[in-house]
Structures are given as C-alpha cells and as structure tokens.
Design an enzyme around this catalytic site. Structure first.
Site, PDB file in Angstrom:
ATOM      1  N   LYS A 129     -49.182 -14.780 -18.689  1.00  0.00           N
ATOM      2  CA  LYS A 129     -48.277 -13.641 -18.840  1.00  0.00           C
ATOM      3  C   LYS A 129     -47.493 -13.420 -17.551  1.00  0.00           C
ATOM      4  O   LYS A 129     -48.073 -13.347 -16.473  1.00  0.00           O
ATOM      5  CB  LYS A 129     -49.062 -12.368 -19.165  1.00  0.00           C
ATOM      6  CG  LYS A 129     -49.802 -12.439 -20.485  1.00  0.00           C
ATOM      7  CD  LYS A 129     -50.654 -11.207 -20.709  1.00  0.00           C
ATOM      8  CE  LYS A 129     -51.423 -11.326 -22.027  1.00  0.00           C
ATOM      9  NZ  LYS A 129     -52.326 -10.176 -22.211  1.00  0.00           N
ATOM     10  N   HIS A 142     -57.840  -7.186 -21.507  1.00  0.00           N
ATOM     11  CA  HIS A 142     -57.721  -8.033 -22.690  1.00  0.00           C
ATOM     12  C   HIS A 142     -57.574  -9.505 -22.326  1.00  0.00           C
ATOM     13  O   HIS A 142     -57.051  -9.849 -21.281  1.00  0.00           O
ATOM     14  CB  HIS A 142     -56.495  -7.627 -23.516  1.00  0.00           C
ATOM     15  CG  HIS A 142     -56.522  -6.225 -23.986  1.00  0.00           C
ATOM     16  ND1 HIS A 142     -55.378  -5.494 -24.199  1.00  0.00           N
ATOM     17  CD2 HIS A 142     -57.541  -5.385 -24.292  1.00  0.00           C
ATOM     18  CE1 HIS A 142     -55.692  -4.284 -24.610  1.00  0.00           C
ATOM     19  NE2 HIS A 142     -57.002  -4.189 -24.681  1.00  0.00           N
TER      20      HIS A 142
END
Length: 187
Positions: free
Chosen positions: A70, A61
């Site tokens: 992240k 993703h």
C-alpha cells in the site's frame, strides 16, 4: 522526491516535491518509473479512499494470501499511520513503525505486503487515500488488536480511539495461527 527508509527498512517514508505559489500547490503523487527506482509498487491494481472523523482508528489489517502493498497518503486532515511487520522469519517480526501523514506535510508511506496496517485520525476529519498492489479479497483479510501489548504501538495520546466492531474484537498477534501469517523473503 525524497525517500527515507524507516526503522524497518522495507517501509519507506516518501516526501514528494511540492510546487506552490499564490494559487495553491501541485504535487506528483505517483509516477511509475520514479517510484520503481525505489522498488515501490511493482503494479498497482486498486485505489481506495476513506473519510473518517477524529479518533477513528482503522486497523490493524492484513490479507494473506493476496498480500497488498500500500502506498498511503492523506488528502485532507492528519493521521498517525502504522505498519507492523508480521512476516514469519523476518528479522523485524512484531516491530512497528509510525509516521504522521497529513494534508500539510503531503508525506506518503510505502507499506509492503506482509505488514499489518492501520491509522488513527488525529485531525477533526481526514480523507485517506491509498494505492494497492492487489485487489481486496475479504475472505483472506484479518485484523490484529490495535493495542496488542506485545507489539506496543505508541499511539498519540489524548485521542480516544473509535473502532469498528470487527477491530474491537480482533485477537492479539500471538493468538493468530502462524500459518495465517505471510512468510519473509529476503529477495
């Protein structure tokens, strides 16, 4: 903490210091000043957690615009975590790196904006936690095939991936219009 660049230097493997004794353990999983020394997470605005069973594969993703950096880790169980560089013009475009993240090793992976991200649960169950540098914008998120032969991720053998319908139908990287991909910046 020990911070090691991976084969793609922008993706970092973090080994936090763990203090343990007969009572259990303590680990500092985020401290802004210490992580900023390594250019990790200029600002985190959202924390997420996902629970999954053995063989669940989430990814690959990305969202663009509104790219999310992240800082990922596993609280329970183990996963094989993957980052794929899809920044147009990057010297490592289309290359991937992977790392085992587990409850036992307590490692973290810094996945900067501009990378596809995904993971495969290799334990019976996993609780996956991550901090994001931007909020979720579903209208800008898309997926790329987890088994795209041109990317060639070497997923752990012996684990039959279980995918969401969206991930199972994801196109290859070649099928994504180049203007949907983020642009590499050397700064």
């Amino acid at each position: 903490m020990k911070v090691t660049p991976t084969a793609i230097p922008d993706v970092l493997l973090i080994e936090p210091q763990v203090f343990g004794d007969h009572r259990g353990y303590f680990v500092e999983t985020w401290q802004q000043a210490r992580y900023a020394e390594h250019d990790i997470g200029p600002t985190f605005v959202q924390d997420n957690q996902a629970a999954s069973g053995h063989g669940i594969l989430r990814g690959l993703h990305i969202q663009n615009p509104y790219g999310q950096g992240k800082l990922v880790q596993v609280i329970v169980g183990a996963v094989f975590d993957v980052a794929v560089d899809v920044r147009r013009g990057s010297p490592s475009f289309g290359q991937w790196v992977g790392a085992e993240l587990s409850e036992a090793n307590k490692h973290q992976l810094w996945v900067p904006p501009g990378f596809l991200h995904g993971y495969l649960v290799t334990s019976e169950q996993a609780i996956f936690s991550y901090k994001c540098t931007d909020t979720y914008h579903p209208e800008t998120q898309f997926a790329v095939r987890w088994d795209d032969p041109e990317i060639g991720i070497d997923w752990p053998s012996g684990v039959a991936p279980v995918l969401s319908e969206k991930d199972a139908q994801a196109p290859s990287l070649r099928e994504i219009a180049s203007e949907r991909l983020p642009v590499y910046s050397a700064d």
